[in-house]
Design a protein around this motif. Structure first.
Motif, PDB file in Angstrom:
ATOM      1  N   LEU A  62       0.800  -1.219   0.000  1.00 32.28           N
ATOM      2  CA  LEU A  62       0.000   0.000   0.000  1.00 32.28           C
ATOM      3  C   LEU A  62       0.839   1.279   0.000  1.00 32.28           C
ATOM      4  O   LEU A  62       0.288   2.364   0.096  1.00 32.28           O
ATOM      5  CB  LEU A  62      -0.950   0.003   1.205  1.00 32.28           C
ATOM      6  N   ASN A  63       2.132   1.160  -0.099  1.00 36.70           N
ATOM      7  CA  ASN A  63       2.981   2.341  -0.239  1.00 36.70           C
ATOM      8  C   ASN A  63       3.401   2.474  -1.692  1.00 36.70           C
ATOM      9  O   ASN A  63       4.234   1.707  -2.188  1.00 36.70           O
ATOM     10  CB  ASN A  63       4.196   2.248   0.688  1.00 36.70           C
ATOM     11  N   GLY A  64       2.753   3.429  -2.369  1.00 35.17           N
ATOM     12  CA  GLY A  64       2.968   3.602  -3.793  1.00 35.17           C
ATOM     13  C   GLY A  64       1.976   2.816  -4.625  1.00 35.17           C
ATOM     14  O   GLY A  64       2.238   2.515  -5.798  1.00 35.17           O
ATOM     15  N   ALA A  65       0.819   2.493  -4.035  1.00 37.84           N
ATOM     16  CA  ALA A  65      -0.209   1.720  -4.739  1.00 37.84           C
ATOM     17  C   ALA A  65      -1.192   2.660  -5.437  1.00 37.84           C
ATOM     18  O   ALA A  65      -1.339   3.822  -5.056  1.00 37.84           O
ATOM     19  CB  ALA A  65      -0.973   0.846  -3.744  1.00 37.84           C
ATOM     20  N   PRO A  66      -1.897   2.184  -6.451  1.00 40.43           N
ATOM     21  CA  PRO A  66      -2.986   2.986  -7.017  1.00 40.43           C
ATOM     22  C   PRO A  66      -4.083   3.177  -5.981  1.00 40.43           C
ATOM     23  O   PRO A  66      -4.101   2.501  -4.943  1.00 40.43           O
ATOM     24  CB  PRO A  66      -3.466   2.144  -8.203  1.00 40.43           C
TER      25      PRO A  66
END
Length: 298
Positions: A258-262
C-alpha cells in the motif's frame, strides 16, 4: 554554535498542515490469509494451518496541497540531508563560529545593560548568521503535488474493523516421559466497537496527485479471541477474550504493497518463510495473501 541537524530540519519542514473538514477521504481494506507450515527440531516437530480475514474502513481529513510526501521517509531523509549539507557548506568553521560568538558576547557586556545597544548587537549577529540557515528546497515539479489525509475524530472517522482467525498447531515435544503430543488453537470472530477501532483514526495517508498513487501508515485494532493449548491430552491454557495476533508476515506485505499503490486495486502473493527464524526448529511456512482496497475522496 551547533550546526543544524536533520531532526531539526524535519520539524521545520513537516509541520502539521491545516486540515479541511470538507475534504474527507475514506479507505476500505479487505485482507484474506491462508497457509500451512511445518517445523522440526531434534525429536520435536509440529505442523500448523491458518485461515484469517480482516476488514477495515475509516475516514481521514485532507489538508491543503503540499510539496512533500510525508510518508516517503527515504526520499525525505535524502532531501533533508542535502539541505543540511548545503547549509553546513555555507557556514564558517567551528573556530570562526566560536570567535563570532565571543565577539558578540564581549560587545554585549560592553553595552552594560543598555537594551537598545544589546538589541542592535543581536540584530547584527542575526544578519551575519542568516546565510547559515537551512533553506527549503525549491518547489519545482513537486509544487502542490501531495495531499496528506490524517486523523479525524470518531464522528467523522466512522471506523470499522472486523477480523476472523483460525490458527491450529499440533505436534510433539520431548519430555522426561518421552514425546508429548500437544495442540494449540487460536480463534477469533471479532467485531470492534467504536472505542476498540479508534486506532484506525490515527492513520495517515498521502495522495500523490501526479502519479495518482497513495501511501499509507496505519495501526490495526487489537483483535480479541480465544487461545487453547493441550499437552498430553490435558488442557494447559484456555483463555477467552484476550489479544491475539493476525499473521504478521502477511500484514507486513500488505503495508509494503500500500505504499505507492494505485487508489484502488487487488493484489495477491504467496510468502514462503523459513520457520527456523520465526517458529524455532527447521521448516517452512507458506502463506497465501489476497487484498483489495479502495480510497475515495472528494
Amino acid at each position: 554554535m551547533k550546526r543544524l541537524s536533520i531532526a531539526a530540519l524535519a520539524a521545520s519542514l513537516l509541520c502539521n498542515p491545516a486540515f479541511a473538514a470538507d475534504r474527507p477521504g475514506r479507505l476500505t481494506l479487505d485482507v484474506k490469509i491462508d497457509g500451512s507450515g511445518h517445523q522440526a527440531k531434534d525429536r520435536a516437530h509440529s505442523k500448523f494451518t491458518t485461515t484469517e480475514s480482516m476488514h477495515a474502513a475509516f475516514t481521514l481529513l485532507g489538508g491543503d496541497p503540499e510539496d512533500t510526501n510525508r510518508l516517503d521517509h527515504d526520499g525525505n531523509a535524502a532531501t533533508m540531508q542535502k539541505q543540511v549539507n548545503e547549509a553546513n557548506a555555507r557556514a564558517p568553521s567551528r573556530d570562526q563560529q566560536q570567535a563570532m560568538m565571543e565577539k558578540a558576547r564581549a560587545q554585549g557586556e560592553a553595552c552594560k545593560g543598555d537594551i537598545a545597544c544589546m538589541q542592535k548587537i543581536a540584530m547584527e549577529m542575526s544578519r551575519a548568521t542568516s546565510s547559515w540557515n537551512v533553506r527549503p528546497a525549491p518547489a519545482g515539479a513537486n509544487a502542490g503535488r501531495f495531499i496528506t489525509y490524517a486523523a479525524a475524530d470518531a464522528g467523522v472517522c466512522k471506523p470499522e474493523y472486523t477480523a476472523k482467525i483460525r490458527n491450529d498447531v499440533d505436534g510433539v515435544f520431548p519430555d522426561v516421559q518421552g514425546l508429548v503430543p500437544f495442540t494449540s488453537n487460536t480463534s477469533a470472530d471479532f467485531k470492534a466497537n467504536n472505542m476498540q477501532s479508534l486506532p484506525l483514526c490515527s492513520a495517515m495517508l498521502v495522495v500523490d496527485k501526479s502519479a495518482n498513487k497513495i501511501y499509507l501508515s496505519m495501526q490495526h485494532a487489537e483483535v480479541l479471541g480465544n487461545v487453547k493449548r493441550t499437552e498430553g491430552g490435558r488442557v494447559r491454557v484456555n483463555d477467552s477474550n484476550i489479544g491475539v495476533r493476525m499473521n504478521q508476515d502477511a500484514l507486513e506485505w500488505v503495508a509494503r504493497t500500500l505504499n505507492g499503490a494505485p487508489k484502488s486495486g487487488k493484489e495477491r502473493t504467496t510468502l514462503k518463510i523459513p520457520t527456523n527464524t520465526t517458529l524455532g526448529g527447521v521448516g517452512e511456512k507458506i502463506i497465501n495473501v489476497e487484498m483489495a482496497w479502495k480510497f475515495e475522496s472528494k
